[in-house]
Design a protein around this motif. Structure first.
Motif, mmCIF file in Angstrom:
data_model
loop_
_atom_site.group_PDB
_atom_site.id
_atom_site.type_symbol
_atom_site.label_atom_id
_atom_site.label_comp_id
_atom_site.label_asym_id
_atom_site.label_seq_id
_atom_site.Cartn_x
_atom_site.Cartn_y
_atom_site.Cartn_z
ATOM 1 N N LYS A 78 0.826 -1.201 0.000
ATOM 2 C CA LYS A 78 0.000 0.000 0.000
ATOM 3 C C LYS A 78 0.865 1.257 0.000
ATOM 4 N N GLU A 79 1.943 1.212 0.757
ATOM 5 C CA GLU A 79 2.842 2.371 0.821
ATOM 6 C C GLU A 79 3.439 2.671 -0.556
ATOM 7 N N CYS A 80 3.851 1.632 -1.264
ATOM 8 C CA CYS A 80 4.402 1.821 -2.611
ATOM 9 C C CYS A 80 3.361 2.399 -3.543
ATOM 10 N N CYS A 81 2.152 1.905 -3.376
ATOM 11 C CA CYS A 81 1.050 2.350 -4.225
ATOM 12 C C CYS A 81 0.724 3.817 -3.958
ATOM 13 N N ASP A 82 0.731 4.189 -2.676
ATOM 14 C CA ASP A 82 0.409 5.564 -2.291
ATOM 15 C C ASP A 82 1.350 6.574 -2.936
#
Lengths: 224, 156
Positions: B104-108
């Motif tokens: 999720k962090e990478c996606c954000d």
């Protein structure tokens, strides 16, 4: 299913995820509730018997009129759903004269305090963080009991109960007598509260602290 | 007969404990097992199976979204990660969930490379867990076939 207990609560569970529906269904069954699951807010409203005009027209299923006279004691719904969110559903239920007395519980996988207070302010009884546990569902009983008792107080003289299929009124009264103080307190408390108050704040605090109070795994005991 | 059952039960206990200790499973898996009973004897296996099917599908969809470097649908990826995180959390699939958090962090921040790495990792983790749980369920079956009961594993 054998129903020995006369007070079988019927819960309407709403979630767009098949996986989550399966989970909540099992959780509710394990808590001795009758469950109906639907995959959208509009289907939920349909099931209750409310007309759905501007919502997804594809919602209509095979039977033309799903106007069921089913007594629903609680609605538990996911917050994040496409189309009608759990919050939208909550609003619609609370805005309807016929169904606003049905307690609504919101579930969400995200702990967003603003979201939680918004839901509680709109009239949700509880806000559960996913994954929902068996222990969480014990909080539902008081809310569901309220609706049954309310119905009882609204029809004092009637001996035939078409909605609640019970063997006899006496047993119903016995139930009320066993839990008089607790139930009276509950309904009094809630009637004096107009907007969010300590009761609801408590629920929010309870909910937020659930994460922290979850036991950290450090030891396992096994028993056969 | 008794010794066989006892042996199998010990094996089962040891195996499931190791899964917790190695971080494959967490407390939520215990909660899941509580929901299984005589009325729903295959509940855990069914739910877990649904979860793995979900994993395969979501990973496939996200892979497609991440395929072209110039045209990544991060919204779709975010939605996939969100669902995966939710269901892995509900099942008690601890490692899968951990990867989802990083994912999720990478996606954000719209980090395509990071997302691809996470995608690969989540694929690995779910498949690994699938094998482990299959072994666990096989042990359960052996116990039942030998006439024994499946041990409860409680955490303090």
């Amino acid at each position: 299913m054998g129903m020995e207990t006369e007070s079988q609560f019927h819960v309407l569970a709403v979630d767009d995820s098949l996986f989550d529906r399966k989970m909540i269904e099992r959780l509710l069954q394990k808590s001795s509730c009758q469950v109906t699951t639907v995959d959208s807010g509009s289907k939920a409203l349909e099931f209750l018997g409310l007309r759905v005009d501007d919502e997804d027209p594809n919602v209509l299923s095979t039977s033309p009129h799903i106007h069921q006279e089913v007594e629903i004691n609680l609605i538990i719904t996911d917050y994040c759903m496409p189309g009608m969110t759990g919050y939208d559903l909550l609003k619609k239920v609370k805005e309807s004269a016929a169904f606003k007395s049905i307690p609504v519980v919101i579930m969400s996988s995200e702990n967003v305090p603003a979201r939680i207070s918004r839901c509680l302010e709109e009239g949700a009884e509880e806000f559960f963080l996913k994954p929902v546990k068996l222990a969480d569902l014990t909080k539902l009983k008081p809310h569901m009991m309220k609706t049954k008792l309310k119905k009882e107080s609204e029809k004092p003289a009637k001996e035939e109960e078409s909605e609640i299929s019970k063997p006899g009124i006496e047993e119903e009264e016995a139930v009320i007598e066993i839990l008089p103080l607790h139930q009276e307190l509950e309904s009094e408390q809630l009637e004096t509260m107009v907007s969010s108050s300590s009761n609801k704040r408590k629920a929010m605090e309870e909910v937020i602290s659930t994460d922290r109070s979850r036991p950290k795994y450090n030891d396992i005991t096994t028993s056969v | 007969m008794n010794t066989i059952v006892a042996q199998l039960q010990r094996q089962f206990q040891g195996y499931i404990v190791s899964l917790y200790q190695q971080g494959y499973l967490d407390n939520q898996f215990t909660e899941l097992r509580k929901l299984q009973d005589e009325g729903s004897p295959d509940f855990v296996a069914e739910v877990v199976s649904l979860f793995f099917d979900d994993c395969a599908k979501l990973i496939n969809d996200m892979s497609t979204s991440l395929e072209r470097p110039d045209h990544v649908d991060f919204k779709q990826v975010d939605s996939g990660v969100h669902q995966l995180k939710g269901s892995s959390s509900s099942v008690g699939a601890r490692r899968v969930k951990s990867v989802c958090i990083a994912f999720k962090e990478c996606c954000d921040v719209q980090n395509r490379e990071g997302c691809l790495r996470c995608l690969q990792q989540v694929d690995y983790e779910y498949k690994m867990l699938k094998t482990k749980l299959q072994d666990l369920f096989n042990l359960e079956q052996q116990i039942l076939q030998a006439g024994g009961t499946i041990p409860q594993v409680s955490m303090n």
